[in-house]
Write an enzyme that holds these catalytic residues in place. Structure first.
Site, short mmCIF file in Angstrom:
data_model
loop_
_atom_site.label_atom_id
_atom_site.label_comp_id
_atom_site.label_asym_id
_atom_site.label_seq_id
_atom_site.Cartn_x
_atom_site.Cartn_y
_atom_site.Cartn_z
N GLU A 15 1.60 -0.61 -5.00
CA GLU A 15 0.37 0.16 -5.23
C GLU A 15 0.72 1.63 -5.09
OE1 GLU A 15 -3.46 2.23 -3.87
OE2 GLU A 15 -1.68 1.90 -2.65
N ASP B 17 0.83 -1.20 0.00
CA ASP B 17 0.00 0.00 0.00
C ASP B 17 0.87 1.26 0.00
OD1 ASP B 17 -2.87 0.91 0.48
OD2 ASP B 17 -1.82 1.96 2.11
#
Lengths: 659, 659
Positions: A411, A382
């Site tokens: 990401e 993330d």
């Protein structure tokens, strides 16, 4: 001061691939080729030769493949990597006096200018080679030496021809004189991953939404969902964070600042009294339940991927036990995340400038190792661009040294150089701008950047038509055809792609508000009940596309993609093929043609041009097209053919071409 | 294993200029700027800052200049080098917490979201800076700290504005916190030469053709020629080899295989019983005569350049005393030069693969040092691509370390990568393909390659319209206008140019035979008598063009060149200007416009477009053009203006533009 050896006459430069002067490795998967080009030349008119040297980093033994000349002092060669882990490669080049002698003898023979001593010069070179050779080769070379020496006295035309024979040249090429060979000053690196790094099909799912109506889903519910996911054809099941969710400053439904009783919170607000990044949210189940999910998924050919979100809720154990890992404000409080004027009081970002950074890094690495121990080998990371780059390079390097099979998906949706840097530093795959590339020009230019520039060596794109954070306007307003269209594009443009489901397959398209890319009633903040049998579901299309991908290796890598001309700006056409096409002499084994109508509302048609010869097709013979989406069959002839697509019937052709 | 410091969050990549990953230096002359660009960013949203660090290689003290952001994470900065010798430079970047704080405070103030602790955060940052500062700055910063601390309790709007004041920011920028600064991993190099490396005007002359009719010319005759050369405006007098000329296999007039009695031989066939590379051909004079020429030339502002041709005639002392430096054939003879089917029996090439290479290299270097001792600081190197690259890098490096003023001109006409490699390895200037670039497209593309790509950083072109080896067909067939045209192009396209005279100025255009680029009765093989007062001489044009070059700094460097549109393929137009144009805010001090008619036979005209604003001219005001070739004056207005050139009157305009 003199160098230790001054007689290395070959110069080597312009090596490709070479990322940032060799600072970063290129990426491959086992069985993939590395095509190398290099500028190589020496002074004067002497002939040269060269090889690529390569080996697994841990091996002591160099392997080698020859380089062949292209034009303008450029040479090329290629080799195949097999083992997972790190490889290194470099270039070696040397002056080849026999090659020069043979070339010059041919010219002298043509010009009838051979003088007797020329034979002795050749004999000397062959004699030296015979000393490097052994067995039959050595004997054969010695026979040549004797012949040339005797020829020194008695010239005869037959030997002249033989002296420049390819047979002698081939024998001599086996025993080159590399005494003064130049080795390129850099050792270039390759990270070799397993196949899934190159070809994978992702399904993102919120486990808490898998339960019975009105109930918090569990890992057991996820297990029950596995047949459905397998039927859709996915091989990676990616779960948002499964850890205890923070309570302090918990956000409510639709991102309201104050949660109401019963609101489940944001899974990315990690950490509660029950634990942090190594704990499991109690309502999902136990660690054993999780391991059970991992092993059951494996039975369906599905790997479970976890979310690695290095940030903490105020309730995370780190905040109590390691407050030194967070930025403390002058009033003694811990600094929450902010991007003025926005505040994220439910999140404590980690302070990578902490004095205790060594322990922090080790702890963060231990999180990954903990989940590897539970059977997880894929991590979706993330927002890696909000954590220290140096940390990533170190952590991924350490983990992959011990577990080369581990895959990290970055990401990061931010500026291009930052995204590319993360890939260079070690991320195996990366999210992309695909979600925002909707026109033919945008898609074409972006794919060219990803597959025809140096980027292809280190950045593996993973295309997502949607994510829990991104419901693009194209999907909001395009109805079911938009979802079909974006699915086909994602699945055929790149070998790695994924969807966030079931939102995607049931064509959920309601935004939080007009102009927002956030979902209404987003699963980030609440449990959702999905009707998997919705009349709008595009499940059959997804299942078929994923099956096509499995059956056609051309769709399992990216770099063969070529875009083709069509006289309609609304239709995009591209081919992919397995090795052998593109001017190669090897046979094309799998040739796929995608024709996609980008207009969601109207039928579009046009005349498509295919450069048959360069695709490995015989221009003078008809060829068969099998549309794998609807099993229609066509026979085409020649380079121009007519196509027509009605978006309300099918968004695209996915043709397998056969001749 | 953990790195020694993990908190360096700034990433640095994409540094330009950086030749082959920093393997080779860029080139500058004293007073020139180095414009650096770099990609620089950190994780998260923090603001960053950076500097270029640079210093003479021998200095311990870094100098620095700030970097400024461009777009897309790219930064730029520039510095000026002053001293001859080597410089190094690199990049340093750091996270700037005060800059982040100030940026975020401005946003919070706008959004009325300032909370009291924000003041304390700023105060802490300023306090730390005050500890790095001293004197008045430290006091001022402490005053700010107190103000912000008191403000923690009692908010007031005036301080809010002041806290983001540029004055505070400027003060803080003087005391950055570089504790966790990242320094780019490479130390990049600059070779700083004297001005003549960038701007020089060469005249090649065979001394033996300077004598009275029927006599072998001498250095004394060369001295008598100096006023003429000075009048032409040249500042480098380059002499072909002045050493004893070999007798064995000496070539006759027009390259006949057997010399006749009295034939003087080829000066590049170096070495005779009288000596080799450190000796002087007796018919030219003595070493003292040579030194006399050097010092007399200096009185005219002319430097004498020697030819460095590392090859030997069979009569060279090396062949007797150091036969190990040549390739010995199996029959015991020394290998002469050959490029089958051509043989050059009068030349022994040096064998750079000799076992005795160390002594060879030292001896070859000592040749250069010998002539430096005689006052020579410029060497034109004959065919450097036929000698070892490694030798050049070593030799030039050694010589320039001791004598940074020495200039080496590479006479290499071969494949592009080889020519560029020689420049990278250390050659100060290089011959080019100019001689074969005659059309507008060819000239434009070539100049763009030389001045708008990385090539400009390491390769200094020296344009020659003719050499003793090259009489291009364009000159053979174009009459006097061809010589004028090529002179103007060479002299205005590049700051370094030269001619081989008097052949050039008297428009000698007879080839050995049709289709050959060799001169008939070439001076390479015989003494020529030239009529310096020939009616065809273009001496006045040359003298004027060279004066224009001296008076206009815009013509003394290359990289400002820009080509402009004109609706006629036969006319080429380009500007050069000293710093300040090209969008810079500094004033343009010297702006030159060249308009050249490439058609040798017909008058050509057209409408020329000048982008006035980007040239530093005011679009709404007329501007003056002074044609420095004929002193005509024009007043132009606007971007489109009419030009017309009759090749039988003048080949070109060389305009000085003034507004």
């Amino acid at each position: 001061m003199l160098p230790s050896e001054g007689r290395q006459r070959v110069q080597i430069e312009g090596v490709s691939p070479e990322i940032d002067g060799g600072r970063f490795p290129i990426k491959r998967t086992g069985g993939e080729k590395v095509h190398v080009e290099v500028d190589m030349f020496c002074d004067s008119h002497d002939a040269i030769n060269g090889v690529i040297l390569y080996r697994p980093e841990t091996s002591q033994q160099w392997l080698e493949v020859p380089l062949s000349p292209l034009v303008n002092d450029r040479w090329e060669g290629e080799f195949t990597v097999s083992e997972m882990g790190s490889y290194v490669y470099t270039i070696m080049g040397w002056v080849d006096h026999f090659k020069s002698w043979r070339r010059d003898m041919a010219k002298k023979i043509d010009a009838a200018q051979v003088v007797p001593v020329d034979w002795l010069i050749g004999a000397e070179l062959i004699e030296k080679a015979s000393q490097r050779a052994s067995g039959h080769d050595a004997e054969q070379l010695k026979t040549w030496v004797a012949a040339l020496r005797s020829h020194y006295n008695a010239s005869n035309g037959i030997l002249e021809d033989k002296a420049v024979s390819p047979q002698l040249a081939a024998l001599m090429a086996k025993y080159p004189d590399r005494q003064f060979a130049t080795t390129y000053e850099k050792l270039l690196k390759i990270t070799v991953d397993r196949e899934k790094a190159r070809y994978s099909t992702w399904y993102e799912l919120f486990p808490r939404s898998c339960g019975a109506p009105g109930k918090h889903g569990t890992f057991a519910d996820c297990i029950a969902r596995l047949p459905y996911i397998a039927e859709l054809g996915f091989d990676v099941l990616y779960l948002p964070p499964i850890h205890p969710v923070g309570v302090t400053f918990r956000k409510g439904k639709n991102n309201t600042v104050v949660a109401e009783p019963g609101d489940v919170g944001v899974p990315w607000g990690i950490g509660a009294p029950e634990g942090g990044h190594k704990a499991i949210h109690p309502q999902l189940g136990t660690l054993e339940d999780f391991r059970n999910l991992v092993s059951k998924a494996a039975e369906y050919g599905i790997e479970v991927a976890l979310d690695l979100a290095y940030q903490c809720s105020p309730d995370h154990p780190y905040a109590r036990e390691n407050p030194q890992w967070f930025k403390r404000r002058p009033d003694g409080t811990i600094q929450h995340a902010e991007n003025p004027p926005k505040k994220y009081q439910d999140i404590y970002p980690i302070d990578f400038e902490t004095e205790d950074w060594q322990n922090l890094w080790e702890e963060l690495k231990s999180v990954v190792l903990f989940w590897i121990d539970q059977g997880v080998n894929i991590f979706r990371v993330d927002n890696p661009h909000t954590k220290s780059f140096n940390f990533w390079e170190w952590m991924i390097g350490e983990v992959k040294q011990a577990y080369p099979e581990v895959i990290f998906l970055s990401e990061s949706f931010t500026r291009p150089k930052v995204m590319y840097r993360l890939a260079k530093l070690g991320f195996t795959q990366s999210y992309t701008y695909f979600t925002w590339r909707n026109t033919k020009w945008d898609l074409t230019e972006y794919m060219k950047e990803l597959t025809q520039t140096e980027v292809r060596e280190f950045f593996r794109p993973n295309f997502w038509p949607n994510t829990p954070d991104i419901l693009h306007a194209f999907l909001q307003h395009g109805g079911q055809p938009a979802f079909k269209l974006r699915l086909v594009l994602a699945a055929t443009l790149t070998a790695n792609y994924g969807i966030y489901g079931p939102a995607f397959e049931v064509c959920e398209n309601r935004p939080l508000r007009e102009g927002s890319e956030e979902y209404l009633d987003s699963e980030k903040y609440q449990i959702r009940e999905w009707d998997l049998n919705s009349p709008y579901t595009i499940k059959p299309l997804i299942a078929r596309v994923n099956r096509i991908r499995r059956e056609h290796p051309a769709l399992q890598s990216n770099n063969s993609i070529r875009f083709h001309q069509i006289d309609n700006e609304q239709i995009i056409c591209y081919t992919k093929q397995t090795e052998g096409g593109h001017g190669s002499t090897a046979p094309t084994t799998d040739l796929m043609l995608m024709v996609v109508n980008l207009d969601l509302f109207s039928t579009q048609s046009g005349w498509l041009y295919l450069p048959l010869e360069s695709l490995g097709l015989k221009p003078d013979q008809p060829y068969q097209l099998h549309d794998l989406l609807n099993d229609a069959q066509y026979t085409w002839s020649g380079e121009y053919n007519y196509v027509e697509l009605n978006p309300h019937v099918t968004p695209a052709h996915i043709f397998w071409i056969n001749q």
